[in-house]
Scaffold this motif. Structure first.
Motif, PDB file in Angstrom:
ATOM      1  N   ALA A 148      40.484  38.597  58.502  1.00 22.89           N
ATOM      2  CA  ALA A 148      40.478  39.797  59.331  1.00 22.89           C
ATOM      3  C   ALA A 148      41.454  40.854  58.840  1.00 22.89           C
ATOM      4  O   ALA A 148      41.562  41.923  59.444  1.00 22.89           O
ATOM      5  N   SER A 149      42.155  40.600  57.754  1.00 26.12           N
ATOM      6  CA  SER A 149      43.147  41.560  57.256  1.00 26.12           C
ATOM      7  C   SER A 149      42.485  42.769  56.618  1.00 26.12           C
ATOM      8  O   SER A 149      41.300  42.741  56.247  1.00 26.12           O
ATOM      9  N   MET A 150      43.252  43.839  56.488  1.00 25.66           N
ATOM     10  CA  MET A 150      42.758  45.053  55.851  1.00 25.66           C
ATOM     11  C   MET A 150      42.302  44.785  54.421  1.00 25.66           C
ATOM     12  O   MET A 150      41.239  45.250  53.990  1.00 25.66           O
ATOM     13  N   PHE A 151      43.113  44.043  53.675  1.00 25.90           N
ATOM     14  CA  PHE A 151      42.811  43.821  52.266  1.00 25.90           C
ATOM     15  C   PHE A 151      41.541  42.987  52.109  1.00 25.90           C
ATOM     16  O   PHE A 151      40.736  43.232  51.210  1.00 25.90           O
ATOM     17  N   ALA A 152      41.348  42.007  52.985  1.00 27.74           N
ATOM     18  CA  ALA A 152      40.112  41.221  52.948  1.00 27.74           C
ATOM     19  C   ALA A 152      38.909  42.110  53.231  1.00 27.74           C
ATOM     20  O   ALA A 152      37.842  41.949  52.622  1.00 27.74           O
ATOM     21  N   ARG A 153      39.068  43.049  54.139  1.00 28.29           N
ATOM     22  CA  ARG A 153      37.968  43.979  54.437  1.00 28.29           C
ATOM     23  C   ARG A 153      37.665  44.857  53.235  1.00 28.29           C
ATOM     24  O   ARG A 153      36.497  45.131  52.917  1.00 28.29           O
ATOM     25  N   TYR A 154      38.698  45.305  52.535  1.00 27.42           N
ATOM     26  CA  TYR A 154      38.474  46.119  51.333  1.00 27.42           C
ATOM     27  C   TYR A 154      37.818  45.302  50.219  1.00 27.42           C
ATOM     28  O   TYR A 154      37.045  45.840  49.432  1.00 27.42           O
ATOM     29  N   LEU A 155      38.143  44.013  50.152  1.00 29.95           N
ATOM     30  CA  LEU A 155      37.504  43.157  49.157  1.00 29.95           C
ATOM     31  C   LEU A 155      36.053  42.876  49.523  1.00 29.95           C
ATOM     32  O   LEU A 155      35.204  42.700  48.644  1.00 29.95           O
ATOM     33  N   ALA A 156      35.745  42.842  50.817  1.00 29.22           N
ATOM     34  CA  ALA A 156      34.378  42.584  51.252  1.00 29.22           C
ATOM     35  C   ALA A 156      33.431  43.680  50.781  1.00 29.22           C
ATOM     36  O   ALA A 156      32.239  43.436  50.568  1.00 29.22           O
ATOM     37  N   SER A 157      33.944  44.889  50.584  1.00 29.86           N
ATOM     38  CA  SER A 157      33.091  45.993  50.141  1.00 29.86           C
ATOM     39  C   SER A 157      32.610  45.805  48.709  1.00 29.86           C
ATOM     40  O   SER A 157      31.649  46.440  48.274  1.00 29.86           O
ATOM     41  N   VAL A 158      33.276  44.917  47.966  1.00 29.78           N
ATOM     42  CA  VAL A 158      32.897  44.670  46.577  1.00 29.78           C
ATOM     43  C   VAL A 158      31.603  43.874  46.511  1.00 29.78           C
ATOM     44  O   VAL A 158      30.806  44.027  45.579  1.00 29.78           O
ATOM     45  N   GLY A 159      31.369  43.035  47.480  1.00 33.07           N
ATOM     46  CA  GLY A 159      30.175  42.207  47.491  1.00 33.07           C
ATOM     47  C   GLY A 159      30.498  40.775  47.137  1.00 33.07           C
ATOM     48  O   GLY A 159      31.538  40.465  46.572  1.00 33.07           O
ATOM     49  N   GLU A 160      29.583  39.884  47.455  1.00 33.26           N
ATOM     50  CA  GLU A 160      29.809  38.453  47.261  1.00 33.26           C
ATOM     51  C   GLU A 160      28.951  37.867  46.148  1.00 33.26           C
ATOM     52  O   GLU A 160      29.090  36.701  45.819  1.00 33.26           O
ATOM     53  N   ARG A 161      28.050  38.657  45.572  1.00 32.40           N
ATOM     54  CA  ARG A 161      27.080  38.088  44.634  1.00 32.40           C
ATOM     55  C   ARG A 161      27.564  38.200  43.196  1.00 32.40           C
ATOM     56  O   ARG A 161      27.489  39.257  42.584  1.00 32.40           O
ATOM     57  N   GLY A 162      28.066  37.097  42.680  1.00 33.30           N
ATOM     58  CA  GLY A 162      28.329  36.998  41.259  1.00 33.30           C
ATOM     59  C   GLY A 162      29.632  37.600  40.793  1.00 33.30           C
ATOM     60  O   GLY A 162      30.301  38.349  41.484  1.00 33.30           O
ATOM     61  N   ARG A 163      29.939  37.259  39.570  1.00 33.28           N
ATOM     62  CA  ARG A 163      31.181  37.679  38.941  1.00 33.28           C
ATOM     63  C   ARG A 163      31.177  39.163  38.585  1.00 33.28           C
ATOM     64  O   ARG A 163      32.215  39.825  38.591  1.00 33.28           O
ATOM     65  N   ASN A 164      29.996  39.703  38.272  1.00 32.50           N
ATOM     66  CA  ASN A 164      29.930  41.094  37.824  1.00 32.50           C
ATOM     67  C   ASN A 164      30.475  42.066  38.865  1.00 32.50           C
ATOM     68  O   ASN A 164      31.156  43.033  38.528  1.00 32.50           O
ATOM     69  N   THR A 165      30.163  41.834  40.138  1.00 31.25           N
ATOM     70  CA  THR A 165      30.651  42.741  41.170  1.00 31.25           C
ATOM     71  C   THR A 165      32.169  42.679  41.294  1.00 31.25           C
ATOM     72  O   THR A 165      32.811  43.672  41.604  1.00 31.25           O
ATOM     73  N   LYS A 166      32.732  41.500  41.028  1.00 34.54           N
ATOM     74  CA  LYS A 166      34.183  41.347  41.141  1.00 34.54           C
ATOM     75  C   LYS A 166      34.920  41.958  39.949  1.00 34.54           C
ATOM     76  O   LYS A 166      36.108  42.263  40.046  1.00 34.54           O
ATOM     77  N   ARG A 167      34.224  42.136  38.849  1.00 31.80           N
ATOM     78  CA  ARG A 167      34.841  42.810  37.704  1.00 31.80           C
ATOM     79  C   ARG A 167      35.206  44.257  38.030  1.00 31.80           C
ATOM     80  O   ARG A 167      36.083  44.835  37.398  1.00 31.80           O
ATOM     81  N   ARG A 168      34.514  44.825  38.996  1.00 34.34           N
ATOM     82  CA  ARG A 168      34.800  46.222  39.366  1.00 34.34           C
ATOM     83  C   ARG A 168      36.239  46.404  39.818  1.00 34.34           C
ATOM     84  O   ARG A 168      36.834  47.461  39.609  1.00 34.34           O
ATOM     85  N   LEU A 169      36.816  45.391  40.441  1.00 33.27           N
ATOM     86  CA  LEU A 169      38.215  45.479  40.867  1.00 33.27           C
ATOM     87  C   LEU A 169      39.129  45.713  39.674  1.00 33.27           C
ATOM     88  O   LEU A 169      40.014  46.573  39.706  1.00 33.27           O
ATOM     89  N   MET A 170      38.913  44.948  38.607  1.00 34.55           N
ATOM     90  CA  MET A 170      39.759  45.088  37.431  1.00 34.55           C
ATOM     91  C   MET A 170      39.506  46.408  36.714  1.00 34.55           C
ATOM     92  O   MET A 170      40.437  47.012  36.168  1.00 34.55           O
ATOM     93  N   ARG A 171      38.264  46.870  36.717  1.00 32.94           N
ATOM     94  CA  ARG A 171      38.003  48.185  36.109  1.00 32.94           C
ATOM     95  C   ARG A 171      38.716  49.281  36.876  1.00 32.94           C
ATOM     96  O   ARG A 171      39.201  50.251  36.287  1.00 32.94           O
ATOM     97  N   ALA A 172      38.805  49.137  38.202  1.00 31.87           N
ATOM     98  CA  ALA A 172      39.532  50.126  39.006  1.00 31.87           C
ATOM     99  C   ALA A 172      41.031  50.053  38.736  1.00 31.87           C
ATOM    100  O   ALA A 172      41.692  51.075  38.556  1.00 31.87           O
ATOM    101  N   ILE A 173      41.569  48.844  38.691  1.00 29.51           N
ATOM    102  CA  ILE A 173      43.010  48.670  38.498  1.00 29.51           C
ATOM    103  C   ILE A 173      43.437  49.108  37.101  1.00 29.51           C
ATOM    104  O   ILE A 173      44.552  49.608  36.905  1.00 29.51           O
ATOM    105  N   LEU A 174      42.553  48.985  36.115  1.00 28.69           N
ATOM    106  CA  LEU A 174      42.880  49.365  34.740  1.00 28.69           C
ATOM    107  C   LEU A 174      42.215  50.679  34.331  1.00 28.69           C
ATOM    108  O   LEU A 174      42.105  50.973  33.139  1.00 28.69           O
TER     109      LEU A 174
END
Length: 423
Positions: free
Chosen positions: A174-200
């Protein structure tokens, strides 16, 4: 008034007086909106942006994200809905009181376009699109970075405090950060790579295409003061009360920044990055990597926005590690997270790589850092004859037996330098 009410009675048992949550979202927009910061010479507007930032910092420190409602205020609007219907912030939540929150949040109760169609939370797709754009600015648009930097610092303070608060009662999802991570999506590794592209994000063409400006023409500088004076004089000459022409009375901004003009120029979610740069109207060529004043490609830490930008990037990495360690089902377990870290960190230039593996200011605890490093260096040792080690924790004995005696295998001088720097 808000600041006075907040601090009145400090040191006593009196409750803190704070406004409804929609005011926090409104103030967060003022802290970074170009009309109040980099696109105006108006000292009062710039002071308002600074005061809004200072007030939000006080609220986060004195009351906390959960008690104040900051965790409910800082919610991004779904980009798939029309602007007029997005003020209720109908986003996916992990809590069960979504209906109550929607009733509590009503941006229309603030009579300002900066609370509705010009709101940060309405214009940005999600938290990670803002992160990517902010870090792009740290390289390509330093004048905008000065404002995004303080906004990111505020958000990281709030996200960290909110996460720890939820950790105490076991409600990490229920935390803010978990909610922001939920916007990335749950399907597969490719969607999670977007976090690192944003950070870098590094201000290159591909990065700017993915993480573009939040507001249209955001990177332009203020209008010329001389032209503004001419415009005001022209308006005063057209004042005609008998015919209902009131000139510039009641006009809160220049013609360029009027609500009508803003609507005409509103950016769609697929708008291309602005080609305007700091303070002048000449088109800049963003088809190439960012360059310095001598027209040479940026190198070293400058390629990632220098030390302040790097520090905020590592803070985000640390926040990801903390959430995954506290609640792996919420996003990833730490081993999978470090695997994604490895994919993105290992190829970066040596001058930057060393700051992630041997930081001057530690951003991970010793156990987390050792786990990340052993995964980061495992590919470097491939072919070196080193024994395979697949555990997630490195002890002193394991380090001496499986890592320290070996050089990087088959990667040349750069890989050896990265390996040596980590050791």
């Amino acid at each position: 008034m808000l600041s006075t009410n907040l601090t009145a009675g400090m040191g006593t048992r009196r409750p803190a007086y704070i406004p409804p949550v929609q005011f926090f979202a409104f103030l967060a927009t003022l802290t970074v909106h170009p009309h109040f910061t980099t696109r105006t010479h108006d000292v009062e507007k710039q002071t308002a942006a600074d005061d809004a930032l200072r007030y939000l910092q006080q609220v986060a420190k004195l009351v906390g994200p959960r008690n104040s409602g900051l965790n409910r205020a800082f919610r991004f609007v779904e980009a798939t809905k029309p602007t007029a219907s997005r003020n209720r912030r109908a986003v996916t939540r992990n809590t069960t009181d979504a209906a109550e929150e929607d009733q509590e949040y009503d941006a229309d109760s603030i009579r300002s376009r900066y609370a509705t169609e010009e709101s940060l939370w309405s214009n940005a797709d999600d938290f990670w699109s803002v992160v990517g754009w902010a870090f792009n600015c740290s390289v390509a648009h330093p004048h905008r970075w000065r404002r995004w930097k303080v906004w990111l610092e505020l958000m990281l303070d709030i996200l960290g405090a909110d996460l720890e608060s939820h950790a105490e009662d076991g409600t990490i999802p229920a935390s803010m950060f978990a909610r922001y991570l939920a916007s990335v999506g749950e399907r597969g590794r490719n969607t999670k790579r977007r976090l690192m592209r944003a950070i870098l994000a590094d201000g290159t063409q591909s990065s700017l295409a993915e993480f573009h400006e939040v507001w249209r023409d955001e990177t332009r500088g203020p209008r010329n003061l001389k032209n503004q004076k001419v415009d005001r004089q022209h308006k005063r000459q057209k004042l005609d009360l008998d015919n209902g022409d009131f000139g510039d009375y009641g006009d809160e901004s220049s013609a360029e920044d009027s609500p009508a003009t803003s609507i005409q120029r509103s950016r769609s979610s697929t708008a291309k990055p602005s080609r305007r740069d700091s303070g002048n109207d000449d088109d800049s060529d963003e088809s190439q990597a960012p360059r310095n004043k001598d027209n040479e490609p940026l190198t070293g830490l400058a390629a990632l926005g220098r030390t302040p930008s790097l520090h905020l990037r590592t803070r985000l990495l640390a926040l990801l590690v903390r959430l995954c360690a506290l609640s792996p089902p919420t996003f990833l377990d730490t081993e999978d997270l470090f695997d994604i870290f490895t994919e993105f960190l290992r190829p970066i230039p040596l001058s930057i790589f060393s700051h992630f593996v041997c930081p001057a200011r530690p951003y991970l605890d010793p156990d987390a850092l050792s786990s990340m490093l052993q995964m980061l260096f495992r590919p470097l040792l491939a072919g070196s004859g080193a024994p395979v080690y697949d555990e997630n924790v490195v002890t002193q004995e394991v380090f001496e037996e499986c890592f320290a005696p070996y050089a990087a295998g088959g990667g040349g001088g750069v890989d050896n330098a990265k390996w040596g720097g980590g050791v």
